[in-house]
Scaffold this motif. Structure first.
Motif, PDB file in Angstrom:
ATOM      1  N   THR A 151      -3.216  28.411 -34.718  1.00  0.00           N
ATOM      2  CA  THR A 151      -3.675  27.375 -33.795  1.00  0.00           C
ATOM      3  C   THR A 151      -4.419  28.003 -32.630  1.00  0.00           C
ATOM      4  OG1 THR A 151      -1.548  27.428 -32.627  1.00  0.00           O
ATOM      5  CG2 THR A 151      -1.810  25.771 -34.355  1.00  0.00           C
ATOM      6  N   GLY A 152      -5.293  27.231 -32.043  1.00  0.00           N
ATOM      7  CA  GLY A 152      -6.051  27.735 -30.909  1.00  0.00           C
ATOM      8  C   GLY A 152      -6.948  26.679 -30.324  1.00  0.00           C
ATOM      9  N   ARG A 153      -7.896  27.131 -29.511  1.00  0.00           N
ATOM     10  CA  ARG A 153      -8.762  26.209 -28.792  1.00  0.00           C
ATOM     11  C   ARG A 153     -10.171  26.789 -28.717  1.00  0.00           C
ATOM     12  NH1 ARG A 153      -7.912  21.687 -26.035  1.00  0.00           N
ATOM     13  NH2 ARG A 153      -9.233  21.098 -24.247  1.00  0.00           N
ATOM     14  N   VAL A 154     -11.147  25.931 -28.917  1.00  0.00           N
ATOM     15  CA  VAL A 154     -12.551  26.307 -28.802  1.00  0.00           C
ATOM     16  C   VAL A 154     -13.095  25.795 -27.476  1.00  0.00           C
ATOM     17  CG1 VAL A 154     -14.872  25.974 -29.714  1.00  0.00           C
ATOM     18  CG2 VAL A 154     -12.966  26.303 -31.281  1.00  0.00           C
ATOM     19  N   THR A 155     -13.844  26.650 -26.780  1.00  0.00           N
ATOM     20  CA  THR A 155     -14.571  26.241 -25.580  1.00  0.00           C
ATOM     21  C   THR A 155     -16.039  26.621 -25.756  1.00  0.00           C
ATOM     22  OG1 THR A 155     -12.639  26.606 -24.160  1.00  0.00           O
ATOM     23  CG2 THR A 155     -14.778  26.464 -23.082  1.00  0.00           C
ATOM     24  N   ILE A 156     -16.921  25.643 -25.581  1.00  0.00           N
ATOM     25  CA  ILE A 156     -18.358  25.923 -25.576  1.00  0.00           C
ATOM     26  C   ILE A 156     -18.797  25.974 -24.117  1.00  0.00           C
ATOM     27  CG2 ILE A 156     -20.632  25.238 -26.389  1.00  0.00           C
ATOM     28  CD1 ILE A 156     -18.623  25.861 -28.630  1.00  0.00           C
ATOM     29  N   GLU A 157     -19.278  27.148 -23.718  1.00  0.00           N
ATOM     30  CA  GLU A 157     -19.720  27.337 -22.339  1.00  0.00           C
ATOM     31  C   GLU A 157     -21.236  27.201 -22.254  1.00  0.00           C
ATOM     32  OE1 GLU A 157     -16.179  30.514 -21.138  1.00  0.00           O
ATOM     33  OE2 GLU A 157     -18.269  31.173 -21.294  1.00  0.00           O
ATOM     34  N   ARG A 158     -21.688  26.493 -21.230  1.00  0.00           N
ATOM     35  CA  ARG A 158     -23.123  26.321 -21.004  1.00  0.00           C
ATOM     36  C   ARG A 158     -23.412  26.613 -19.539  1.00  0.00           C
ATOM     37  NH1 ARG A 158     -25.215  21.053 -23.576  1.00  0.00           N
ATOM     38  NH2 ARG A 158     -24.883  22.404 -25.403  1.00  0.00           N
ATOM     39  N   ASP A 185     -25.785  28.860 -25.467  1.00  0.00           N
ATOM     40  CA  ASP A 185     -24.373  28.504 -25.297  1.00  0.00           C
ATOM     41  C   ASP A 185     -23.491  29.665 -25.736  1.00  0.00           C
ATOM     42  OD1 ASP A 185     -25.111  26.030 -24.408  1.00  0.00           O
ATOM     43  OD2 ASP A 185     -24.452  24.926 -26.192  1.00  0.00           O
ATOM     44  N   ARG A 186     -22.311  29.741 -25.142  1.00  0.00           N
ATOM     45  CA  ARG A 186     -21.344  30.774 -25.509  1.00  0.00           C
ATOM     46  C   ARG A 186     -20.136  30.099 -26.146  1.00  0.00           C
ATOM     47  NH1 ARG A 186     -17.120  33.727 -22.516  1.00  0.00           N
ATOM     48  NH2 ARG A 186     -16.933  35.857 -23.341  1.00  0.00           N
ATOM     49  N   MET A 187     -19.825  30.492 -27.378  1.00  0.00           N
ATOM     50  CA  MET A 187     -18.696  29.928 -28.110  1.00  0.00           C
ATOM     51  C   MET A 187     -17.483  30.835 -27.926  1.00  0.00           C
ATOM     52  SD  MET A 187     -20.803  29.112 -31.631  1.00  0.00           S
ATOM     53  CE  MET A 187     -21.371  30.829 -31.666  1.00  0.00           C
ATOM     54  N   VAL A 188     -16.415  30.288 -27.405  1.00  0.00           N
ATOM     55  CA  VAL A 188     -15.199  31.055 -27.164  1.00  0.00           C
ATOM     56  C   VAL A 188     -14.091  30.477 -28.035  1.00  0.00           C
ATOM     57  CG1 VAL A 188     -13.521  31.855 -25.478  1.00  0.00           C
ATOM     58  CG2 VAL A 188     -15.906  31.487 -24.796  1.00  0.00           C
ATOM     59  N   ILE A 189     -13.631  31.274 -28.996  1.00  0.00           N
ATOM     60  CA  ILE A 189     -12.555  30.857 -29.896  1.00  0.00           C
ATOM     61  C   ILE A 189     -11.297  31.613 -29.509  1.00  0.00           C
ATOM     62  CG2 ILE A 189     -11.748  30.854 -32.285  1.00  0.00           C
ATOM     63  CD1 ILE A 189     -14.665  30.544 -33.135  1.00  0.00           C
ATOM     64  N   TYR A 238      -5.380  43.119 -51.687  1.00  0.00           N
ATOM     65  CA  TYR A 238      -5.365  42.396 -50.423  1.00  0.00           C
ATOM     66  C   TYR A 238      -5.036  43.360 -49.297  1.00  0.00           C
ATOM     67  CZ  TYR A 238      -3.652  39.274 -46.742  1.00  0.00           C
ATOM     68  OH  TYR A 238      -3.434  38.637 -45.542  1.00  0.00           O
ATOM     69  N   ALA A 239      -5.887  43.384 -48.255  1.00  0.00           N
ATOM     70  CA  ALA A 239      -5.679  44.287 -47.126  1.00  0.00           C
ATOM     71  C   ALA A 239      -5.000  43.591 -45.962  1.00  0.00           C
ATOM     72  CB  ALA A 239      -7.017  44.869 -46.670  1.00  0.00           C
ATOM     73  N   GLY A 240      -5.379  42.346 -45.710  1.00  0.00           N
ATOM     74  CA  GLY A 240      -4.842  41.617 -44.569  1.00  0.00           C
ATOM     75  C   GLY A 240      -5.809  40.518 -44.174  1.00  0.00           C
ATOM     76  N   TYR A 241      -5.682  40.052 -42.957  1.00  0.00           N
ATOM     77  CA  TYR A 241      -6.539  38.956 -42.508  1.00  0.00           C
ATOM     78  C   TYR A 241      -6.992  39.179 -41.073  1.00  0.00           C
ATOM     79  CZ  TYR A 241      -2.422  37.128 -39.997  1.00  0.00           C
ATOM     80  OH  TYR A 241      -1.343  36.987 -39.157  1.00  0.00           O
ATOM     81  N   THR A 242      -8.064  38.493 -40.734  1.00  0.00           N
ATOM     82  CA  THR A 242      -8.548  38.459 -39.364  1.00  0.00           C
ATOM     83  C   THR A 242      -9.104  37.063 -39.115  1.00  0.00           C
ATOM     84  OG1 THR A 242      -9.905  39.600 -37.704  1.00  0.00           O
ATOM     85  CG2 THR A 242     -10.842  39.368 -39.906  1.00  0.00           C
ATOM     86  N   PHE A 243      -9.936  36.907 -38.068  1.00  0.00           N
ATOM     87  CA  PHE A 243     -10.450  35.587 -37.719  1.00  0.00           C
ATOM     88  C   PHE A 243     -11.956  35.667 -37.505  1.00  0.00           C
ATOM     89  CE2 PHE A 243      -6.087  35.971 -36.233  1.00  0.00           C
ATOM     90  CZ  PHE A 243      -5.498  34.908 -36.915  1.00  0.00           C
ATOM     91  N   GLY A 244     -12.654  34.581 -37.896  1.00  0.00           N
ATOM     92  CA  GLY A 244     -14.098  34.577 -37.789  1.00  0.00           C
ATOM     93  C   GLY A 244     -14.635  33.256 -37.284  1.00  0.00           C
ATOM     94  N   ASN A 245     -15.916  33.265 -36.962  1.00  0.00           N
ATOM     95  CA  ASN A 245     -16.647  32.062 -36.577  1.00  0.00           C
ATOM     96  C   ASN A 245     -17.831  31.930 -37.521  1.00  0.00           C
ATOM     97  OD1 ASN A 245     -18.030  29.933 -35.436  1.00  0.00           O
ATOM     98  ND2 ASN A 245     -18.370  30.922 -33.458  1.00  0.00           N
ATOM     99  N   ASP A 246     -17.723  31.007 -38.478  1.00  0.00           N
ATOM    100  CA  ASP A 246     -18.755  30.808 -39.489  1.00  0.00           C
ATOM    101  C   ASP A 246     -19.792  29.810 -38.960  1.00  0.00           C
ATOM    102  OD1 ASP A 246     -20.217  30.701 -41.809  1.00  0.00           O
ATOM    103  OD2 ASP A 246     -18.843  29.362 -42.848  1.00  0.00           O
ATOM    104  N   LEU A 247     -20.537  30.234 -37.954  1.00  0.00           N
ATOM    105  CA  LEU A 247     -21.564  29.382 -37.366  1.00  0.00           C
ATOM    106  C   LEU A 247     -22.555  28.948 -38.446  1.00  0.00           C
ATOM    107  CD1 LEU A 247     -22.914  28.236 -34.747  1.00  0.00           C
ATOM    108  CD2 LEU A 247     -24.197  30.401 -34.655  1.00  0.00           C
TER     109      LEU A 247
END
Length: 305
Positions: free
Chosen positions: A203-210, A272-276, A156-165
């Motif tokens: 925790t966080g917030r998603v914003t879809i920009e158009r 659209d632009r996905m902002v996580i 195990y190296a560690g963790y990060t974050f992704g967007n599995d569109l």
């Protein structure tokens, strides 16, 4: 938190420490292909990994945003592409009608293989989808990173974050069989590798920009405390399979996503632009959506004998 990243600058591979801000000057440490992966396998603990990568290394100062600077997915073996993006589905408690009991027997969640590590995309790069998706859905997730040693033992190296569109519309047409088709969209990953145990709270917030303005917003959670299954059980089960224990293989394991735009009736569209915004960890992952080109006649032609 100890955070490490890798990047390419002027044709050379480097590593850096922390999460640099755009416009800041940051010190990069020259590394060779595989050096960080070897440090993860050999070292014990985050500080040992950082020391193995940075001590005595040639350094260069770079302005974040320099066009010659390109970040890389954590530990990605660019010379061999010996990496796999895979993950779990239906893992969040928000998708169950009850909480697990302490003595409940572990049942593995649904699993999928998304593709090669070279298919991953970095922040601000477009994510390509099929030409005619039914209903796209963003999926903010924790991504665990493992690298196998020469004997095939995962470290195990560690963790990060992704967007599995993915195209949840395809999945819903045939949930038992068509999910692999739904997953045929590009996935983005943050380059920042957190050299810590898998997070309990994210925790966080998603914003879809158009057209440059917010069109949809919603909160999410994706840490271990939000999951129905225990992370330790999920990873131990899937990494027990020999095909995932091949020497040198880097595994990116996506732990699943909370409810998102689809569950609110919102449709993501081309451009659209996905902002996580992973506010709990100070990470922002943003990518535009780009519909792919339709298949040509030649690409649809069936081979004949």
């Amino acid at each position: 938190m100890s955070i490490l990243f890798e990047c390419e600058y002027k044709g050379q591979r480097y590593a850096g420490v922390g999460v640099p801000a755009p416009g800041d000057t940051h010190v990069l440490h020259r590394v060779t292909e595989g050096q960080v992966r070897a440090a993860v396998i050999a070292a014990r603990g985050p500080e040992a990994v950082l020391a193995a990568v940075t001590e005595g290394a040639e350094t260069v100062e770079v302005t974040i945003g320099d066009p010659e600077l390109r970040f890389l997915p954590p530990l990605l073996p660019t010379s061999t592409n010996n990496a796999l993006v895979n993950g779990f589905m239906g893992t969040h408690r928000s998708k169950f009608d009850h909480d697990p009991s302490p003595d409940e027997e572990f049942t593995p969640p649904n699993y999928y293989q998304k593709g090669f590590g070279s298919w991953l995309r970095m922040p601000d790069e477009p994510l390509i989808t099929p030409a005619d998706p039914i209903w796209l859905i963003e999926e903010p997730e924790v991504a665990l990173v493992y690298v196998n040693d020469d004997d095939g033992v995962p470290h195990y190296a560690g963790y990060t974050f992704g967007n599995d569109l993915n195209d949840i519309g395809v999945h819903l047409k045939n949930p038992w069989a068509w999910t692999p088709y739904a997953k045929l969209c590009e996935t983005s990953l943050a380059p920042w590798l957190f050299l810590d145990e898998p997070p309990r709270t994210v925790t966080g917030r998603v914003t879809i920009e158009r057209d440059g303005a917010p069109a949809w917003e919603g909160d999410f959670s994706c840490g271990g405390d939000s999951l129905y299954q225990r992370v330790e059980d999920m990873t131990a089960y899937v990494l027990s399979h020999p095909i995932l224990r091949q020497p040198g293989l880097v595994n990116y394991l996506l732990l699943g996503a909370d409810k998102a735009t689809y569950h609110d009736g919102f449709r993501i569209e081309d451009g659209d632009r996905m902002v996580i915004d992973v506010s709990s960890h100070g990470v922002v992952l943003a990518n535009p959506v780009q519909y792919g080109q339709a298949a040509t006649t030649d690409s649809r032609r069936t081979a004949s004998r």
